[in-house]
Design a protein around this motif. Structure first.
Motif, PDB file in Angstrom:
ATOM      1  N   SER A   1       0.851  -1.185   0.000  1.00 33.57           N
ATOM      2  CA  SER A   1       0.000   0.000   0.000  1.00 33.57           C
ATOM      3  C   SER A   1       0.885   1.232   0.000  1.00 33.57           C
ATOM      4  O   SER A   1       2.047   1.192   0.429  1.00 33.57           O
ATOM      5  CB  SER A   1      -0.919   0.023   1.225  1.00 33.57           C
ATOM      6  OG  SER A   1      -0.162   0.201   2.413  1.00 33.57           O
ATOM      7  N   VAL A   2       0.327   2.335  -0.470  1.00 32.09           N
ATOM      8  CA  VAL A   2       1.068   3.599  -0.452  1.00 32.09           C
ATOM      9  C   VAL A   2       1.314   4.036   0.985  1.00 32.09           C
ATOM     10  O   VAL A   2       2.377   4.587   1.310  1.00 32.09           O
ATOM     11  CB  VAL A   2       0.294   4.688  -1.232  1.00 32.09           C
ATOM     12  CG1 VAL A   2       0.989   6.048  -1.076  1.00 32.09           C
ATOM     13  CG2 VAL A   2       0.185   4.307  -2.710  1.00 32.09           C
ATOM     14  N   SER A   3       0.382   3.747   1.881  1.00 31.44           N
ATOM     15  CA  SER A   3       0.529   4.193   3.268  1.00 31.44           C
ATOM     16  C   SER A   3       1.729   3.543   3.957  1.00 31.44           C
ATOM     17  O   SER A   3       2.450   4.204   4.714  1.00 31.44           O
ATOM     18  CB  SER A   3      -0.752   3.917   4.056  1.00 31.44           C
ATOM     19  OG  SER A   3      -1.040   2.535   4.096  1.00 31.44           O
ATOM     20  N   ILE A   4       1.980   2.253   3.703  1.00 29.65           N
ATOM     21  CA  ILE A   4       3.134   1.612   4.335  1.00 29.65           C
ATOM     22  C   ILE A   4       4.426   2.138   3.728  1.00 29.65           C
ATOM     23  O   ILE A   4       5.459   2.253   4.406  1.00 29.65           O
ATOM     24  CB  ILE A   4       3.041   0.072   4.242  1.00 29.65           C
ATOM     25  CG1 ILE A   4       3.931  -0.562   5.318  1.00 29.65           C
ATOM     26  CG2 ILE A   4       3.425  -0.435   2.872  1.00 29.65           C
ATOM     27  CD1 ILE A   4       3.503  -0.276   6.724  1.00 29.65           C
ATOM     28  N   LEU A   5       4.390   2.484   2.448  1.00 23.89           N
ATOM     29  CA  LEU A   5       5.563   3.091   1.820  1.00 23.89           C
ATOM     30  C   LEU A   5       5.805   4.493   2.373  1.00 23.89           C
ATOM     31  O   LEU A   5       6.963   4.916   2.534  1.00 23.89           O
ATOM     32  CB  LEU A   5       5.387   3.138   0.305  1.00 23.89           C
ATOM     33  CG  LEU A   5       5.344   1.771  -0.400  1.00 23.89           C
ATOM     34  CD1 LEU A   5       5.089   1.948  -1.896  1.00 23.89           C
ATOM     35  CD2 LEU A   5       6.635   1.008  -0.174  1.00 23.89           C
ATOM     36  N   GLN A   6       4.751   5.208   2.690  1.00 26.13           N
ATOM     37  CA  GLN A   6       4.908   6.516   3.320  1.00 26.13           C
ATOM     38  C   GLN A   6       5.533   6.384   4.707  1.00 26.13           C
ATOM     39  O   GLN A   6       6.368   7.206   5.106  1.00 26.13           O
ATOM     40  CB  GLN A   6       3.552   7.226   3.413  1.00 26.13           C
ATOM     41  CG  GLN A   6       3.038   7.764   2.087  1.00 26.13           C
ATOM     42  CD  GLN A   6       1.688   8.433   2.240  1.00 26.13           C
ATOM     43  OE1 GLN A   6       0.678   7.786   2.560  1.00 26.13           O
ATOM     44  NE2 GLN A   6       1.667   9.741   2.038  1.00 26.13           N
ATOM     45  N   LEU A   7       5.129   5.362   5.444  1.00 27.14           N
ATOM     46  CA  LEU A   7       5.737   5.109   6.751  1.00 27.14           C
ATOM     47  C   LEU A   7       7.231   4.827   6.589  1.00 27.14           C
ATOM     48  O   LEU A   7       8.063   5.340   7.359  1.00 27.14           O
ATOM     49  CB  LEU A   7       5.044   3.939   7.436  1.00 27.14           C
ATOM     50  CG  LEU A   7       5.671   3.475   8.773  1.00 27.14           C
ATOM     51  CD1 LEU A   7       5.572   4.579   9.819  1.00 27.14           C
ATOM     52  CD2 LEU A   7       4.993   2.190   9.261  1.00 27.14           C
ATOM     53  N   TYR A   8       7.554   4.004   5.602  1.00 27.60           N
ATOM     54  CA  TYR A   8       8.963   3.698   5.321  1.00 27.60           C
ATOM     55  C   TYR A   8       9.756   4.981   5.060  1.00 27.60           C
ATOM     56  O   TYR A   8      10.845   5.194   5.625  1.00 27.60           O
ATOM     57  CB  TYR A   8       9.060   2.761   4.114  1.00 27.60           C
ATOM     58  CG  TYR A   8      10.467   2.587   3.578  1.00 27.60           C
ATOM     59  CD1 TYR A   8      11.367   1.756   4.227  1.00 27.60           C
ATOM     60  CD2 TYR A   8      10.886   3.259   2.430  1.00 27.60           C
ATOM     61  CE1 TYR A   8      12.662   1.593   3.749  1.00 27.60           C
ATOM     62  CE2 TYR A   8      12.165   3.099   1.940  1.00 27.60           C
ATOM     63  CZ  TYR A   8      13.053   2.264   2.606  1.00 27.60           C
ATOM     64  OH  TYR A   8      14.332   2.117   2.126  1.00 27.60           O
ATOM     65  N   HIS A   9       9.214   5.836   4.215  1.00 25.51           N
ATOM     66  CA  HIS A   9       9.895   7.088   3.894  1.00 25.51           C
ATOM     67  C   HIS A   9      10.004   7.992   5.113  1.00 25.51           C
ATOM     68  O   HIS A   9      11.062   8.601   5.372  1.00 25.51           O
ATOM     69  CB  HIS A   9       9.151   7.813   2.768  1.00 25.51           C
ATOM     70  CG  HIS A   9       9.709   9.159   2.452  1.00 25.51           C
ATOM     71  ND1 HIS A   9       9.024  10.327   2.701  1.00 25.51           N
ATOM     72  CD2 HIS A   9      10.905   9.535   1.928  1.00 25.51           C
ATOM     73  CE1 HIS A   9       9.762  11.355   2.328  1.00 25.51           C
ATOM     74  NE2 HIS A   9      10.901  10.900   1.856  1.00 25.51           N
ATOM     75  N   GLN A  10       8.939   8.074   5.883  1.00 25.16           N
ATOM     76  CA  GLN A  10       8.932   8.927   7.075  1.00 25.16           C
ATOM     77  C   GLN A  10      10.033   8.525   8.060  1.00 25.16           C
ATOM     78  O   GLN A  10      10.750   9.382   8.592  1.00 25.16           O
ATOM     79  CB  GLN A  10       7.570   8.847   7.760  1.00 25.16           C
ATOM     80  CG  GLN A  10       7.460   9.628   9.065  1.00 25.16           C
ATOM     81  CD  GLN A  10       6.132   9.378   9.768  1.00 25.16           C
ATOM     82  OE1 GLN A  10       5.146   8.985   9.136  1.00 25.16           O
ATOM     83  NE2 GLN A  10       6.103   9.594  11.066  1.00 25.16           N
ATOM     84  N   VAL A  11      10.187   7.231   8.271  1.00 31.27           N
ATOM     85  CA  VAL A  11      11.188   6.745   9.233  1.00 31.27           C
ATOM     86  C   VAL A  11      12.603   6.899   8.688  1.00 31.27           C
ATOM     87  O   VAL A  11      13.493   7.424   9.371  1.00 31.27           O
ATOM     88  CB  VAL A  11      10.915   5.273   9.594  1.00 31.27           C
ATOM     89  CG1 VAL A  11      12.033   4.711  10.459  1.00 31.27           C
ATOM     90  CG2 VAL A  11       9.579   5.141  10.311  1.00 31.27           C
ATOM     91  N   THR A  12      12.826   6.471   7.466  1.00 30.41           N
ATOM     92  CA  THR A  12      14.199   6.443   6.945  1.00 30.41           C
ATOM     93  C   THR A  12      14.723   7.799   6.509  1.00 30.41           C
ATOM     94  O   THR A  12      15.937   7.967   6.361  1.00 30.41           O
ATOM     95  CB  THR A  12      14.297   5.464   5.756  1.00 30.41           C
ATOM     96  OG1 THR A  12      13.398   5.887   4.713  1.00 30.41           O
ATOM     97  CG2 THR A  12      13.947   4.050   6.182  1.00 30.41           C
ATOM     98  N   SER A  13      13.845   8.780   6.316  1.00 34.05           N
ATOM     99  CA  SER A  13      14.300  10.115   5.899  1.00 34.05           C
ATOM    100  C   SER A  13      14.371  11.095   7.064  1.00 34.05           C
ATOM    101  O   SER A  13      14.712  12.264   6.867  1.00 34.05           O
ATOM    102  CB  SER A  13      13.371  10.679   4.821  1.00 34.05           C
ATOM    103  OG  SER A  13      12.053  10.867   5.336  1.00 34.05           O
ATOM    104  N   ALA A  14      14.071  10.639   8.275  1.00 30.85           N
ATOM    105  CA  ALA A  14      14.118  11.526   9.443  1.00 30.85           C
ATOM    106  C   ALA A  14      15.541  12.055   9.633  1.00 30.85           C
ATOM    107  O   ALA A  14      16.509  11.312   9.456  1.00 30.85           O
ATOM    108  CB  ALA A  14      13.659  10.784  10.690  1.00 30.85           C
ATOM    109  N   PRO A  15      15.687  13.338   9.983  1.00 33.06           N
ATOM    110  CA  PRO A  15      17.025  13.931  10.140  1.00 33.06           C
ATOM    111  C   PRO A  15      17.901  13.204  11.153  1.00 33.06           C
ATOM    112  O   PRO A  15      19.127  13.172  11.007  1.00 33.06           O
ATOM    113  CB  PRO A  15      16.718  15.359  10.593  1.00 33.06           C
ATOM    114  CG  PRO A  15      15.342  15.629  10.105  1.00 33.06           C
ATOM    115  CD  PRO A  15      14.613  14.323  10.176  1.00 33.06           C
TER     116      PRO A  15
END
Length: 531
Positions: free
Chosen positions: A308-322
């Protein structure tokens, strides 16, 4: 039995061989016949020749060369099978016919083969692991120099020094563990060879994700793996290397060079990430890698969700955090499972001594409501490195498209999800590799690997069996369609990862080096001036 070498007998007889390759053999028949004894080849020489010629070869050269059973057998089918086996590379889409295959026994064999190539102005290719998607290791009508038997790895103490990209100081480790060690690795070694020997000394070096990959090929193109965010690319760990360059004027002379930050600096720079530009020009026979202290085991986790797009958004949110630490790497795999359901698999590796901290960082993935199943455990690095070997062995047809991404917007994530869910055939996967960390802290001009500031590398992977013709056609069309769509996306950087580019992507190959392309081209154009 000794037979005469008539014109008909001297013609290669392997089914499917292009006429141009047969013509090359006929043109150079005599020099190929005399090559093993005249150049004192200790290794094995394999060729697709008719029985009359191979019998003659055996009588004349068996005392000076270990001749394979392709040359000794009285059954031409066995000879063809041996030649066919050795001309194969990892990607079964590659179906090419070298004139001869030289299984070199040592560096002297490589040197003497290059002298033969120089004297007769012949084209050549080099095989270490033979694992490239483009099949660079073999070309029609070329001499194939096989380095498989040059697989030594020797680990020992190294005097305090630095590479041209960074220092290795063992920060945070004990005094004994921080002692600088280096591995001298022969050009045909696999990552499994290097990982195994390094582990004996409680050390690691950044490799790829499949241990049956050749050390040389991966390193020459950069080298992204589980620990790259912690330590940089594989090529960043290279302290020095040895290479052989054959003269192209027909003299038979071969130049042997050691390249480091203080010797032949331009070539040293070029080989660490730009080495594939020099295919058919030189052979790297050994590398010295500076090793990093390893942990006894690493926190390793797998999380599986419906795509799902939502789980991919979670992935991006976590791995792109400063504040996302360099010690954590999380890969994403988007694919269809064995039952036809589309899924997203996140695989994480934590390179830190505090496993509880690693678990805390991964908590958002563990607590996601969509989670179907998970595995979280401690694993030795060598186990992590080899876990994909079984599903990535030789024999399958493969096609990839690679892109570096500056970000993962909702638009990109939607495209990725749709690419997998709408693919008309199983066998298609999208992999997202996390970059950043130490990769991006090294200046982009330090090596030819230009895209150090990219946040992710994304490549689509198609795989099918050689007999699945219809499936292969659908997957090739889908990879081309989706790959070109991603290339045109505004968040996609120019070029791609050179280790993942195919033979028909010449323009993207140069673009992958960015601002480093001109310097790399200048070195390539002057390669025969190095002495």
């Amino acid at each position: 039995k000794r037979t005469n070498m008539g014109a008909a007998e001297s013609t290669p007889s392997v089914k499917g061989m292009p006429p141009s390759v047969r013509d090359t053999f006929v043109q150079h028949k005599d020099i190929f016949m005399n090559f093993p004894s005249s150049y004192h080849i200790k290794g094995e020489v394999v060729a697709p020749w008719r029985d009359g010629v191979t019998t003659e070869w055996n009588v004349r050269h068996s005392s000076s060369c270990i001749v394979s059973h392709i040359l000794l057998s009285s059954h031409i089918e066995k000879k063809q099978s041996r030649y066919d086996d050795l001309r194969q590379v990892w990607n079964a889409m590659i179906d090419r016919y070298p004139t001869i295959i030289v299984m070199c026994q040592d560096e002297e064999d490589v040197h003497n083969t290059l002298s033969f190539i120089s004297k007769n102005k012949l084209p050549f290719t080099v095989r270490g692991g033979g694992h490239s998607i483009a099949g660079r290791a073999v070309q029609d009508g070329s001499v194939l120099i096989d380095l498989t038997r040059l697989n030594d790895v020797v680990v020992g103490a190294h005097s305090p020094t630095t590479t041209s990209t960074d220092s290795h100081d063992g920060e945070g480790k004990g005094a004994a563990d921080s002692m600088l060690l280096a591995a001298r690795v022969s050009g045909g070694a696999l990552w499994s060879d290097l990982d195994r020997e390094a582990a004996k000394h409680k050390r690691v070096v950044v490799g790829g994700m499949i241990s049956s990959t050749g050390v040389g090929g991966l390193t020459l193109g950069g080298g992204i793996g589980w620990l790259a965010r912690s330590y940089g690319l594989s090529c960043d760990a290279v302290h020095d290397l040895t290479l052989l360059i054959p003269d192209i004027e027909g003299s038979g002379h071969v130049t042997r060079l050691t390249c480091s930050s203080t010797q032949n600096e331009d070539l040293f720079w070029a080989m660490r990430g730009g080495g594939h530009s020099f295919s058919g020009k030189l052979v790297v026979t050994s590398f010295t890698f500076l090793l990093e202290p390893s942990l006894p085991s690493y926190l390793f986790a797998i999380y599986v969700y419906p795509l799902s797009v939502s789980i991919l958004q979670l992935y991006h949110q976590v791995t792109s955090a400063p504040d996302f630490p360099d010690e954590m790497a999380v890969y994403a795999f988007l694919q269809r499972d064995s039952e036809g359901d589309h899924e997203c698999i996140l695989i994480a590796c934590w390179n830190g001594p505090d496993s509880d901290k690693g678990r805390m960082l991964l908590r958002p993935f563990a607590e996601a409501s969509q989670l179907k199943t998970s595995i979280v455990e401690m694993k030795p690095y060598t186990h992590i490195q080899s876990m994909f070997d079984l599903t990535n062995g030789h024999g399958s047809c493969r096609l990839w498209k690679s892109n570096f991404m500056n970000d993962l917007s909702v638009s990109v994530l939607t495209e990725l999800s749709m690419a997998v869910s709408k693919c008309p055939s199983p066998g298609f996967t999208v992999e997202i590799m996390p970059l950043g960390g130490k990769i991006g802290k090294t200046p982009s001009h330090a090596t030819p690997f230009h895209h150090r500031n990219a946040k992710y590398e994304i490549h689509c992977i198609a795989s099918w069996d050689t007999v699945e013709v219809a499936k292969g056609k659908k997957l090739r069309e889908w990879v081309s369609l989706f790959g070109n769509k991603m290339i045109a996306h505004p968040e996609t950087a120019t070029g791609g990862y050179s280790n993942y580019l195919t033979a028909d992507e010449g323009a993207r190959f140069r673009a992958s080096y960015g601002e480093n392309a001109d310097r790399l081209e200048h070195i390539l154009n002057n390669i025969y001036t190095y002495k």
